[in-house]
Design a protein around this motif. Structure first.
Motif, mmCIF file in Angstrom:
data_model
loop_
_atom_site.group_PDB
_atom_site.id
_atom_site.type_symbol
_atom_site.label_atom_id
_atom_site.label_comp_id
_atom_site.label_asym_id
_atom_site.label_seq_id
_atom_site.Cartn_x
_atom_site.Cartn_y
_atom_site.Cartn_z
ATOM 1 N N LYS A 1 0.814 -1.219 0.000
ATOM 2 C CA LYS A 1 0.000 0.000 0.000
ATOM 3 C C LYS A 1 0.847 1.269 0.000
ATOM 4 N N GLY A 2 0.251 2.333 -0.546
ATOM 5 C CA GLY A 2 0.916 3.630 -0.528
ATOM 6 C C GLY A 2 0.543 4.488 -1.722
ATOM 7 N N PHE A 3 0.945 5.752 -1.655
ATOM 8 C CA PHE A 3 0.721 6.682 -2.753
ATOM 9 C C PHE A 3 1.658 6.349 -3.907
ATOM 10 N N LEU A 4 1.142 6.467 -5.121
ATOM 11 C CA LEU A 4 1.925 6.149 -6.314
ATOM 12 C C LEU A 4 1.571 7.130 -7.422
ATOM 13 N N LYS A 5 2.580 7.554 -8.161
ATOM 14 C CA LYS A 5 2.327 8.398 -9.330
ATOM 15 C C LYS A 5 1.479 7.586 -10.309
ATOM 16 N N ARG A 6 0.408 8.173 -10.779
ATOM 17 C CA ARG A 6 -0.549 7.484 -11.657
ATOM 18 C C ARG A 6 0.150 6.833 -12.855
ATOM 19 N N SER A 7 1.134 7.498 -13.411
ATOM 20 C CA SER A 7 1.819 6.981 -14.601
ATOM 21 C C SER A 7 2.601 5.697 -14.327
ATOM 22 N N LYS A 8 2.851 5.369 -13.065
ATOM 23 C CA LYS A 8 3.606 4.163 -12.711
ATOM 24 C C LYS A 8 2.708 2.969 -12.398
ATOM 25 N N LEU A 9 1.398 3.176 -12.447
ATOM 26 C CA LEU A 9 0.464 2.082 -12.188
ATOM 27 C C LEU A 9 0.381 1.183 -13.418
ATOM 28 N N PRO A 10 0.534 -0.141 -13.253
ATOM 29 C CA PRO A 10 0.398 -1.039 -14.411
ATOM 30 C C PRO A 10 -0.969 -0.863 -15.078
ATOM 31 N N ARG A 11 -0.986 -0.915 -16.388
ATOM 32 C CA ARG A 11 -2.221 -0.690 -17.162
ATOM 33 C C ARG A 11 -3.347 -1.652 -16.784
ATOM 34 N N GLU A 12 -2.994 -2.852 -16.373
ATOM 35 C CA GLU A 12 -4.025 -3.848 -16.070
ATOM 36 C C GLU A 12 -4.723 -3.619 -14.722
ATOM 37 N N VAL A 13 -4.218 -2.696 -13.919
ATOM 38 C CA VAL A 13 -4.827 -2.411 -12.615
ATOM 39 C C VAL A 13 -5.826 -1.266 -12.791
ATOM 40 N N SER A 14 -7.092 -1.554 -12.526
ATOM 41 C CA SER A 14 -8.115 -0.512 -12.645
ATOM 42 C C SER A 14 -8.079 0.387 -11.412
ATOM 43 N N ILE A 15 -8.635 1.566 -11.563
ATOM 44 C CA ILE A 15 -8.631 2.550 -10.480
ATOM 45 C C ILE A 15 -10.062 2.779 -10.018
ATOM 46 N N ASP A 16 -10.329 2.463 -8.759
ATOM 47 C CA ASP A 16 -11.651 2.666 -8.172
ATOM 48 C C ASP A 16 -11.837 4.135 -7.809
ATOM 49 N N ALA A 17 -13.062 4.510 -7.540
ATOM 50 C CA ALA A 17 -13.391 5.885 -7.156
ATOM 51 C C ALA A 17 -12.782 6.216 -5.791
ATOM 52 N N ALA A 18 -12.678 7.490 -5.521
ATOM 53 C CA ALA A 18 -12.189 7.958 -4.219
ATOM 54 C C ALA A 18 -13.206 7.601 -3.137
ATOM 55 N N PRO A 19 -12.753 7.288 -1.944
ATOM 56 C CA PRO A 19 -13.687 6.986 -0.856
ATOM 57 C C PRO A 19 -14.432 8.250 -0.429
ATOM 58 N N ALA A 20 -15.654 8.082 0.048
ATOM 59 C CA ALA A 20 -16.460 9.220 0.509
ATOM 60 C C ALA A 20 -15.890 9.804 1.802
ATOM 61 N N GLU A 21 -15.376 8.945 2.680
ATOM 62 C CA GLU A 21 -14.779 9.409 3.937
ATOM 63 C C GLU A 21 -13.272 9.251 3.876
ATOM 64 N N ASN A 22 -12.571 10.120 4.589
ATOM 65 C CA ASN A 22 -11.113 10.098 4.610
ATOM 66 C C ASN A 22 -10.615 8.780 5.209
#
Length: 137
Positions: free
Chosen positions: A75-96
């Motif tokens: 887990k951790g913050f990652l620059k979007r451009s370094k995310l493998p293409r096959e990994v989808s990105i879910d929406a932001a959580p409503a709560e912090n």
């Protein structure tokens, strides 16, 4: 934002003012299970806050998707451009999801990690990891 007590060094932010305006946002969060998600607005603000390079509270940014943190988790913050293409990105959580821990939660977290925790009379806590010689008979 200036760093309190330091007039010479203004610090740096992971995400600068211009980059913060980009859509999509330049950083995502990799969850412990390897999935990814957009950032909550408080997490964005955290990445946009200036920190001194030696400040232990500064954000942990992964160099690559597979990199693990100090607890051996992905887990951790990652620059979007370094995310493998096959990994989808879910929406932001409503709560912090990164709300600050209460004092009791901090103490429990440290104890779960193997630290001995002492609550001091002034309200602070002291944590230390026992040495191997402390646990042997």
């Amino acid at each position: 934002m200036d760093i309190p007590g330091n007039n010479r060094f203004k610090g740096f932010a992971v995400v600068g003012e211009n980059e913060a305006q980009l859509d999509p946002y330049p950083y995502i969060y990799v969850n412990a299970d390897g999935s990814a998600r957009e950032l909550h607005r408080d997490e964005r603000q955290y990445l946009e806050t200036r920190f001194h390079p030696a400040d232990g509270a500064r954000p942990y940014i992964k160099e690559n998707y597979a990199q693990k943190d100090g607890w051996s988790e992905i887990k951790g913050f990652l620059k979007r451009s370094k995310l493998p293409r096959e990994v989808s990105i879910d929406a932001a959580p409503a709560e912090n999801p990164s709300r600050p821990l209460t004092k009791e939660q901090q103490i429990q977290f440290l104890r779960d990690q193997g630290f001995e925790v002492v609550e001091n009379s002034n309200g602070s806590i002291t944590a230390r990891r026992p040495r191997a010689s402390d646990t042997s008979n």
